[in-house]
Structures are given as C-alpha cells and as structure tokens.
Design a protein around this motif. Structure first.
Motif, short mmCIF file in Angstrom:
data_model
loop_
_atom_site.label_atom_id
_atom_site.label_comp_id
_atom_site.label_asym_id
_atom_site.label_seq_id
_atom_site.Cartn_x
_atom_site.Cartn_y
_atom_site.Cartn_z
N UNK A 1 0.86 -1.18 0.00
CA UNK A 1 0.00 0.00 0.00
C UNK A 1 0.90 1.23 0.00
N UNK A 2 0.83 2.01 -1.07
CA UNK A 2 1.59 3.27 -1.13
C UNK A 2 0.69 4.38 -0.62
N UNK A 3 1.14 5.02 0.47
CA UNK A 3 0.38 6.15 1.01
C UNK A 3 1.15 7.43 0.68
N UNK A 4 0.55 8.29 -0.09
CA UNK A 4 1.20 9.54 -0.49
C UNK A 4 0.15 10.38 -1.19
N UNK A 5 0.51 11.58 -1.57
CA UNK A 5 -0.45 12.43 -2.31
C UNK A 5 0.31 13.31 -3.28
N UNK A 6 -0.38 13.81 -4.29
CA UNK A 6 0.27 14.68 -5.29
C UNK A 6 1.41 13.92 -5.95
N UNK A 7 2.57 14.53 -5.95
CA UNK A 7 3.72 13.92 -6.61
C UNK A 7 4.17 12.63 -5.95
N UNK A 8 3.76 12.39 -4.74
CA UNK A 8 4.17 11.16 -4.05
C UNK A 8 3.13 10.05 -4.25
N UNK A 9 2.21 10.29 -5.16
CA UNK A 9 1.12 9.33 -5.40
C UNK A 9 0.85 9.16 -6.90
N UNK A 10 0.67 10.31 -7.58
CA UNK A 10 0.17 10.23 -8.95
C UNK A 10 1.11 9.49 -9.89
N UNK A 11 2.42 9.69 -9.71
CA UNK A 11 3.40 9.06 -10.60
C UNK A 11 3.35 7.54 -10.49
N UNK A 12 3.62 6.98 -9.27
CA UNK A 12 3.57 5.52 -9.19
C UNK A 12 2.19 4.95 -9.50
N UNK A 13 1.13 5.65 -9.13
CA UNK A 13 -0.21 5.12 -9.42
C UNK A 13 -0.44 5.07 -10.93
#
Ligand code: F6P
Length: 533
Positions: free
Chosen positions: A138-150
């Motif tokens: 589970x990757x928990x992040x938002x903005x740049x810490x989320x959109x790229x890997x997602x």
C-alpha cells in the motif's frame, strides 16, 4: 515576442485542411520522429512562418541555455534556491552531475541499488510480513508522491509480476478504509511516500494504517517503509533507517517517480522494467539536450502549447490517451503542468503580462467520445486536443479491439479538422425528406465548424521504455513553456494558503466558534455541525 505570435495567430488561415492541399509535404514537415515515436502537429493552424516565429521566441528566451543549466545542476529553482535534477535519477551511466561542487551520482546510484535489493527481497519473499510473504503493498502519499507511481503502475500493469499494489492518497477516510478492506495486515507492506513527511493527508493515513496493523501484528514498524527527504521526521514516526529511501531536495514532488517515490512501481513490475522506464526517460533527456530546437520533440510540443494558449487564446487543452491503462495520465499531467506553470508572477516577481499555463484535462478514448467530445466538436470554445495511441496493444488475441481503438483516435483528429460544412448537412437533411425552414434548422444542428486543432503522438507499444519517454517528453515540454513564459516552474506556493486555512478551520468544526470567519464559511460550518451525528 508574444505580440508577433499573437499577430500571426490572429492572421492564421482558418482552413487547416488547406495546408495539406497547398503543401504535399506538410504532414512530414510538421512532425518529429524519435526512437519509436512520431509526434504529428500538422493538424494545427501553425504555418512555417508561425513556427519560425515561435522558434525565434524560444531562442530569445535562451531555452537551450536554461536547459543546460538545469542538467548541470544549477539552482534554476530560484525562489527556493534549489537545483532541479530529476534527470540525474535516470542518468544510469553515472556521468558526474555536480550540485555545489559535489557529484550527486554515486548517491543516486547507491539509492537505486538499495531500492533494487529491497524490491527483490520483497518479491522473492526474503522480506516477510509477520504472517509470511508480502502479498500486498500500500503506497500512502499524495500529489507527486502518489500520482506518478499510481499512473505508471496502471500503465505497466501487463508487466506486473510482483505483489499487488494499492494507492491511498485522499484524507477522506473512505480512501484508506476501502483500500484496507480485504487486505491482511500480516502480509501487507505499507510505504509512506512523502518528500516532506509533514503532509497532513499522508501522515493521517499513515497513522490509520499503523493502527490497523497494530491491532494484529506485534511490530507494525517492521512492515513500514518511508520514502522521504526528512530523515528526522521519519525516525520520529518509528521507521528504521534501513527501511528509509531518501532523496535530495533537488527532486521536485511532481518529478519524483524516477527515484525512491517509484518504489511501489518497482515492486510491482520488477527492477529490470523500472530501469527500462528510466532508460526511456534518459533517451528523451538526450534528445532534448542534443536535437536542434526545430527538430526537438519537447520543444515543439511546448511551442504548440504556447501557440494555442498564449497565441490563439484557447483556455484549456485536453490530453486524450487512447489507452485505458493511461487513464491516470491526464491527472498526472494536470499536476505536472498546472502546479508547474500555473503562476501569476515572473521569476523576477513581476505580474505576468500574458496568461500562464492553460487548464489541462482529459480522459482516455474512446470513453470521452461518449461524454465530452460533443463540446469539443460543436461547442463555442475551441479545445486543442493532444491525442496519443500505440500501434499495438498488449492483447494480440483482441487485435480487433485495438484496430477499433486506433481507428477512433485517428477519426477524431480528422473530424476535428474537417468538420462538416452546412452544405453537406443540408444535403443530409434533404435526403431525409426535410425542406424549407425545417431543413435549415435541422442542418444547423448537424454542421460541424471543423478547423479545430489537434496533435497526435503515436508509438509502437506502451512498454516501460515508451512510458519513460512520454513522461519525460511532457516534463521537458513544461520546462520549455516555463522558460518562455519567464516563470519558475519548480515551486508551488499556490498550494500553501488552503493548507494553512484548513488547519485553522479544523478546530472550528469542533468548537463551532466561527468568530472572525466570513458569513458564508460560518454558515457552512453551522450546517455541517447541525447535520452530523
Ligand atoms: O501540496 C502540494 C504538494 O506539496 C505537492 O507539490 C507534492 O507533490 C505533494 O504536496 C506531496 O508532498 P509530500 O511528498 O511532501 O508529502
């Protein structure tokens, strides 16, 4: 410079199709090929003269000098005094990159090697959860810490051969709750991805995930990983140093998928595929550095963007990938483009004298065709469309689906350019038996103005390498547009005020004391307090 572009944009022929009858070489002359990709910008109003003027503007803005300064590690993010070196993360050859006289490459490559070792350990079961082999990440992040890997994990799902990856970003409890439902805390690895390790959404979700795990496993800390630049804050959260993958402040959040922030993706597809993505991006970096401006794909993509928004005044642009697995790409580009170039003052702090970045939006085709394309074809505002499609899909057994997908993509750009004249619409209605005033009325609804511009990016197949190239292409496009607008594309002060006010309002929702709040905000608080249990 912009005055000249506007003059040309206003005077431009409103008959895109005529360019092709006048010049048999138009398609080739207004296209760029690179590696396995073709970028065609011939279906726009850009004439040779306009392109020359746009290139003059690029020269006058010293795009090449600024580009070289970025790759050389100079502090081109002037409002934060930082270098901008996401390109170093994909510099796999390790050629030295100096920041303040220090070569950053040994550390970059060492971190990549550590990520790869950890990733293999997870994939091969050497890193275990307290209930056995890791089944879910589970990757928990938002903005740049989320959109790229997602975005990339979905794009590369045909290559996924590791544990299942999930992504949680929103502070809305629904997000983490839905994600954790059905997962086993004993075999789940939680990655807390936050450059600053202070982002309220991420930290709230990380604490919720830890509490979820704490109910079942003895030592949740063992199943947590941190991706961050803030070692002290990570330590305070209780994640062991060997489970921390750090990076430097010269990697901006929205440019960070290439390094530790890409760990979940690497676990999903494996280190080899991840490297292929980096190599793809690096090949685009070299093309951007070496190709003359007139033959440079990111430069031309930027010039088309500036022509449309700053020149012709179109307020938005649509990114339309004909690829279901690129369904998160428009959201990824929204952050990349709008957080980078949505600015109101120049690098010098002066108000801009021309509009900055356009609104970027989109959805994959063909879905969008059955939703918002009506406006694109017949609405009163023009939306320049950026189509992209692969020549082959990943499902050879469903080749007929892919043929239809490609046909639809090509048909859209053709229809936007050609339109359907009123005469043709009248003839259609006459065939159906209409005449007189009613024929005129019906025909008016069925006419398409045409002359609506679009570009198309085609490539062989959506491989990790191509994905790396496409993302790097857009990164450099944003950079070139930013340089030509004279803004800083690498800060994001505009997101701060909302964060500050959210902190202020949270206790008001508890106390109900709306003193000092405007009447609208106070009314909203009162309503919410009265309507919750
Ligand atoms: O609020 C905007 C932002 O700062 C983005 O620029 C960034 O990508 C995101 O929040 C997440 O930040 P962090 O990685 O520090 O949690």
């Amino acid at each position: 410079m912009i005055d000249r572009i506007r003059e040309l944009a206003e005077a431009a022929s409103d008959d895109i199709a005529a360019f092709f009858t006048e010049d048999a070489g138009r398609a080739e002359a207004f296209s760029i090929r690179f590696d396995g990709m073709l970028f065609d910008y011939s279906k726009t109003h850009i004439s040779s003269e306009a392109r020359d003027a746009l290139l003059d503007w690029a020269e006058a803005s010293r795009v090449a000098t600024r580009r070289d300064a970025m790759f050389a590690g100079q502090a081109i993010n002037e409002t934060e005094g930082r270098a901008v070196l996401h390109t170093a993360l994909r510099n796999l050859g390790g050629a030295p990159v100096l920041v303040d006289g220090r070569d950053v490459m040994p550390e970059v490559l060492e971190t990549l090697a550590r990520m790869e070792r950890f990733c293999e350990d997870v994939r091969q079961g050497f890193v275990q959860g307290q209930g056995g082999t890791i089944t879910d990440v589970v990757n928990i992040g938002i903005g740049g810490s989320h959109l790229g890997p997602e975005m990339a994990a979905l794009a590369l799902s045909p290559y996924q051969d590791g544990p299942r990856c999930h992504f949680v970003s929103n502070v809305d409890g629904a997000d983490i709750s839905d994600c954790l439902q059905g997962l086993n805390p004993e075999t789940t690895l939680v990655i807390v991805a936050s450059k600053s390790f202070t982002t309220v959404e991420t930290m709230t979700n990380a604490e919720t995930a830890r509490a979820w795990m704490a109910g079942v496993v003895k030592d949740p800390g063992q199943q947590f990983v941190a991706l961050s630049t803030a070692d002290d804050k990570v330590a305070a959260f209780g994640i062991a140093p060997e489970r921390v993958f750090g990076f430097e402040d010269w990697v901006g959040g929205r440019y960070s998928v290439w390094g530790p922030i890409g760990l979940s993706l690497m676990i999903a597809v494996g280190p080899e595929r991840f490297r292929e993505m980096l190599e793809g991006a690096a090949s685009m970096d070299r093309h951007f550095q070496e190709a003359p401006l007139a033959k440079n794909m990111p430069v031309l993509l930027a010039l088309v963007g500036l022509w449309h928004h700053q020149g012709r005044g179109y307020p938005t642009r649509a990114v339309l990938p004909y690829d279901q697995r690129l369904s998160r790409l428009p959201a990824y580009f929204q952050q990349l483009e709008m957080e980078s170039n949505g600015k109101r003052v120049s690098m010098a702090g002066e108000p801009l004298t021309m509009p900055s970045g356009p609104v970027v939006w989109g959805e994959p085709g063909t879905n969008g065709q059955h939703a918002f394309y009506q406006l694109i074809h017949q609405g009163t505002q023009v939306v320049p469309c950026e189509f992209m499609v692969a020549a082959q899909g990943h499902e050879p057994e469903l080749a007929h689906h892919h043929r239809l997908l490609v046909a639809n993509c090509l048909a859209q750009s053709e229809a936007l350019m050609r339109g359907r004249g009123i005469e043709e619409a009248r003839a259609l209605m006459a065939e159906k038996g209409f005449n007189g005033k009613e024929l005129e009325r019906q025909a008016a609804h069925r006419a398409f103005p045409g002359n609506r511009p679009s570009t198309t990016l085609v490539y062989d197949k959506l491989t990790p390498r191509r994905l790396g190239q496409i993302v790097a292409l857009y990164e450099h496009r944003v950079f070139v547009e930013g340089v030509m607008l004279g803004i800083n594309s690498f800060d994001q002060w505009g997101v701060e005020l909302g964060k500050v006010l959210a902190k202020e309002i949270e206790p008001v929702l508890e106390s109900g004391d709306t003193t000092g709040k405007d009447a609208s905000t106070a009314q909203l608080v009162d309503f919410i307090r009265a309507n919750r249990t």
